[in-house]
Design a protein around this motif. Structure first.
Motif, PDB file in Angstrom:
ATOM      1  N   PHE A   1       0.151  30.727 -16.652  1.00  0.00           N
ATOM      2  CA  PHE A   1       0.044  31.206 -15.499  1.00  0.00           C
ATOM      3  C   PHE A   1      -1.335  31.466 -14.769  1.00  0.00           C
ATOM      4  CE2 PHE A   1       4.054  32.481 -17.261  1.00  0.00           C
ATOM      5  CZ  PHE A   1       5.123  31.887 -16.424  1.00  0.00           C
ATOM      6  N   GLY A   2      -1.610  31.245 -13.719  1.00  0.00           N
ATOM      7  CA  GLY A   2      -3.059  31.510 -13.084  1.00  0.00           C
ATOM      8  C   GLY A   2      -2.962  31.414 -11.494  1.00  0.00           C
ATOM      9  N   VAL A   3      -4.037  31.813 -10.907  1.00  0.00           N
ATOM     10  CA  VAL A   3      -4.350  31.997  -9.563  1.00  0.00           C
ATOM     11  C   VAL A   3      -5.507  30.892  -9.213  1.00  0.00           C
ATOM     12  CG1 VAL A   3      -5.135  33.420  -7.608  1.00  0.00           C
ATOM     13  CG2 VAL A   3      -3.546  34.283  -9.598  1.00  0.00           C
ATOM     14  N   ILE A   4      -5.366  29.930  -8.380  1.00  0.00           N
ATOM     15  CA  ILE A   4      -6.294  29.229  -7.787  1.00  0.00           C
ATOM     16  C   ILE A   4      -7.342  29.805  -7.254  1.00  0.00           C
ATOM     17  CG2 ILE A   4      -6.774  26.899  -6.640  1.00  0.00           C
ATOM     18  CD1 ILE A   4      -3.902  26.108  -7.263  1.00  0.00           C
ATOM     19  N   VAL A   5      -8.712  29.535  -7.559  1.00  0.00           N
ATOM     20  CA  VAL A   5      -9.736  30.384  -7.193  1.00  0.00           C
ATOM     21  C   VAL A   5     -10.494  29.230  -6.330  1.00  0.00           C
ATOM     22  CG1 VAL A   5      -9.716  32.025  -8.474  1.00  0.00           C
ATOM     23  CG2 VAL A   5     -10.966  30.346  -9.125  1.00  0.00           C
ATOM     24  N   ALA A   6     -10.495  27.922  -6.705  1.00  0.00           N
ATOM     25  CA  ALA A   6     -11.196  26.834  -5.909  1.00  0.00           C
ATOM     26  C   ALA A   6     -10.633  25.388  -6.139  1.00  0.00           C
ATOM     27  CB  ALA A   6     -12.560  26.778  -6.592  1.00  0.00           C
ATOM     28  N   VAL A   7     -10.573  24.847  -4.863  1.00  0.00           N
ATOM     29  CA  VAL A   7     -10.049  23.334  -5.061  1.00  0.00           C
ATOM     30  C   VAL A   7     -10.963  22.504  -4.382  1.00  0.00           C
ATOM     31  CG1 VAL A   7      -7.562  24.110  -4.691  1.00  0.00           C
ATOM     32  CG2 VAL A   7      -8.799  23.571  -2.873  1.00  0.00           C
TER      33      VAL A   7
ATOM     34  N   GLU B   1     -10.820  17.581  -0.771  1.00  0.00           N
ATOM     35  CA  GLU B   1      -9.945  16.652  -0.669  1.00  0.00           C
ATOM     36  C   GLU B   1      -8.392  16.900  -0.812  1.00  0.00           C
ATOM     37  OE1 GLU B   1     -12.529  16.451  -2.805  1.00  0.00           O
ATOM     38  OE2 GLU B   1     -13.728  14.747  -1.655  1.00  0.00           O
ATOM     39  N   GLU B   2      -8.567  18.123  -1.351  1.00  0.00           N
ATOM     40  CA  GLU B   2      -7.117  18.794  -1.926  1.00  0.00           C
ATOM     41  C   GLU B   2      -6.128  18.905  -0.808  1.00  0.00           C
ATOM     42  OE1 GLU B   2      -3.852  19.230  -3.768  1.00  0.00           O
ATOM     43  OE2 GLU B   2      -5.439  18.563  -4.909  1.00  0.00           O
ATOM     44  N   LYS B   3      -4.958  18.486  -0.808  1.00  0.00           N
ATOM     45  CA  LYS B   3      -3.859  18.860   0.388  1.00  0.00           C
ATOM     46  C   LYS B   3      -2.892  19.688  -0.039  1.00  0.00           C
ATOM     47  CE  LYS B   3      -6.243  15.969   3.034  1.00  0.00           C
ATOM     48  NZ  LYS B   3      -7.441  16.376   3.259  1.00  0.00           N
ATOM     49  N   LYS B   4      -2.298  19.834  -1.350  1.00  0.00           N
ATOM     50  CA  LYS B   4      -1.072  20.506  -1.626  1.00  0.00           C
ATOM     51  C   LYS B   4      -1.423  21.875  -2.401  1.00  0.00           C
ATOM     52  CE  LYS B   4       1.422  16.410  -2.656  1.00  0.00           C
ATOM     53  NZ  LYS B   4       2.329  15.607  -3.845  1.00  0.00           N
ATOM     54  N   LEU B   5      -2.386  22.023  -2.922  1.00  0.00           N
ATOM     55  CA  LEU B   5      -2.751  23.076  -3.682  1.00  0.00           C
ATOM     56  C   LEU B   5      -3.798  23.816  -2.642  1.00  0.00           C
ATOM     57  CD1 LEU B   5      -3.195  21.845  -7.241  1.00  0.00           C
ATOM     58  CD2 LEU B   5      -1.084  22.964  -6.470  1.00  0.00           C
ATOM     59  N   LYS B   6      -3.822  25.027  -2.807  1.00  0.00           N
ATOM     60  CA  LYS B   6      -4.577  25.906  -2.002  1.00  0.00           C
ATOM     61  C   LYS B   6      -5.348  27.249  -2.870  1.00  0.00           C
ATOM     62  CE  LYS B   6      -1.350  26.511   1.173  1.00  0.00           C
ATOM     63  NZ  LYS B   6      -0.240  25.981   0.520  1.00  0.00           N
ATOM     64  N   VAL B   7      -6.262  27.769  -2.506  1.00  0.00           N
ATOM     65  CA  VAL B   7      -6.726  29.078  -2.944  1.00  0.00           C
ATOM     66  C   VAL B   7      -5.722  30.089  -2.967  1.00  0.00           C
ATOM     67  CG1 VAL B   7      -8.638  30.773  -2.881  1.00  0.00           C
ATOM     68  CG2 VAL B   7      -9.128  28.344  -2.688  1.00  0.00           C
ATOM     69  N   ASN B   8      -5.620  30.826  -4.003  1.00  0.00           N
ATOM     70  CA  ASN B   8      -4.474  32.004  -4.098  1.00  0.00           C
ATOM     71  C   ASN B   8      -3.316  31.561  -4.365  1.00  0.00           C
ATOM     72  OD1 ASN B   8      -6.486  34.129  -3.694  1.00  0.00           O
ATOM     73  ND2 ASN B   8      -6.469  33.662  -1.386  1.00  0.00           N
ATOM     74  N   ASP B   9      -2.851  30.266  -4.515  1.00  0.00           N
ATOM     75  CA  ASP B   9      -1.662  29.824  -5.145  1.00  0.00           C
ATOM     76  C   ASP B   9      -1.462  30.345  -6.364  1.00  0.00           C
ATOM     77  OD1 ASP B   9      -0.885  28.570  -2.869  1.00  0.00           O
ATOM     78  OD2 ASP B   9      -1.109  26.717  -3.476  1.00  0.00           O
ATOM     79  N   VAL B  10      -0.351  30.742  -6.929  1.00  0.00           N
ATOM     80  CA  VAL B  10       0.061  31.135  -8.306  1.00  0.00           C
ATOM     81  C   VAL B  10       0.687  29.791  -8.918  1.00  0.00           C
ATOM     82  CG1 VAL B  10       1.469  32.492  -9.653  1.00  0.00           C
ATOM     83  CG2 VAL B  10       0.194  33.497  -7.814  1.00  0.00           C
ATOM     84  N   ILE B  11       0.244  29.345  -9.743  1.00  0.00           N
ATOM     85  CA  ILE B  11       0.568  28.180 -10.628  1.00  0.00           C
ATOM     86  C   ILE B  11       1.106  28.333 -12.326  1.00  0.00           C
ATOM     87  CG2 ILE B  11      -0.566  26.835  -8.898  1.00  0.00           C
ATOM     88  CD1 ILE B  11      -2.650  26.206 -11.671  1.00  0.00           C
ATOM     89  N   VAL B  12       1.934  27.486 -12.338  1.00  0.00           N
ATOM     90  CA  VAL B  12       2.206  27.153 -13.879  1.00  0.00           C
ATOM     91  C   VAL B  12       1.563  26.098 -14.348  1.00  0.00           C
ATOM     92  CG1 VAL B  12       4.101  27.080 -15.882  1.00  0.00           C
ATOM     93  CG2 VAL B  12       4.318  28.620 -13.665  1.00  0.00           C
ATOM     94  N   TYR B  13       0.652  25.858 -15.330  1.00  0.00           N
ATOM     95  CA  TYR B  13       0.388  24.468 -15.819  1.00  0.00           C
ATOM     96  C   TYR B  13       0.223  24.328 -17.237  1.00  0.00           C
ATOM     97  CZ  TYR B  13      -3.485  27.804 -17.348  1.00  0.00           C
ATOM     98  OH  TYR B  13      -4.184  28.632 -17.798  1.00  0.00           O
ATOM     99  N   LYS B  14      -0.083  23.099 -17.696  1.00  0.00           N
ATOM    100  CA  LYS B  14      -0.126  22.592 -18.951  1.00  0.00           C
ATOM    101  C   LYS B  14      -1.551  23.170 -19.358  1.00  0.00           C
ATOM    102  CE  LYS B  14       1.087  18.445 -18.526  1.00  0.00           C
ATOM    103  NZ  LYS B  14       1.137  17.068 -19.107  1.00  0.00           N
TER     104      LYS B  14
END
Length: 83
Positions: free
Chosen positions: A33-39, A42-55
């Motif tokens: 689990f993490g919080v996005i701090v930079a994209v 060109e990124e359209k779907k993911l945004k800064v401060n989104d909480v994500i689950v990733y491999k």
């Protein structure tokens, strides 16, 4: 300022508690689990401060201004969590 290339995002781990009371741990390599701090610009779907689950299979750990971050390929993002 961190700005990842087109196919990557930068993620920070923090203790996250959802409104429903779920608490995620702080471990950098153990947690998925993490919080996005930079994209990228060109990124359209993911945004800064989104909480994500990733491999965790192809992440790269970096240190920037005394903070630890992970560079995660966008293809490894499994879930965006919304409250």
């Amino acid at each position: 300022m961190i700005k990842p290339m087109e196919d990557y995002i930068v993620v920070a781990h923090k203790k996250i508690k959802t409104a429903s009371g779920i608490v995620f741990n702080e471990g950098l390599k153990d947690s998925l689990f993490g919080v996005i701090v930079a994209v990228s610009d060109e990124e359209k779907k993911l945004k800064v401060n989104d909480v994500i689950v990733y491999k965790n299979s192809s992440t790269i750990e970096i240190n920037y201004q005394n903070q630890r971050y992970l560079v995660v390929p966008k293809k490894d993002v499994l879930v965006i969590m919304y409250e």
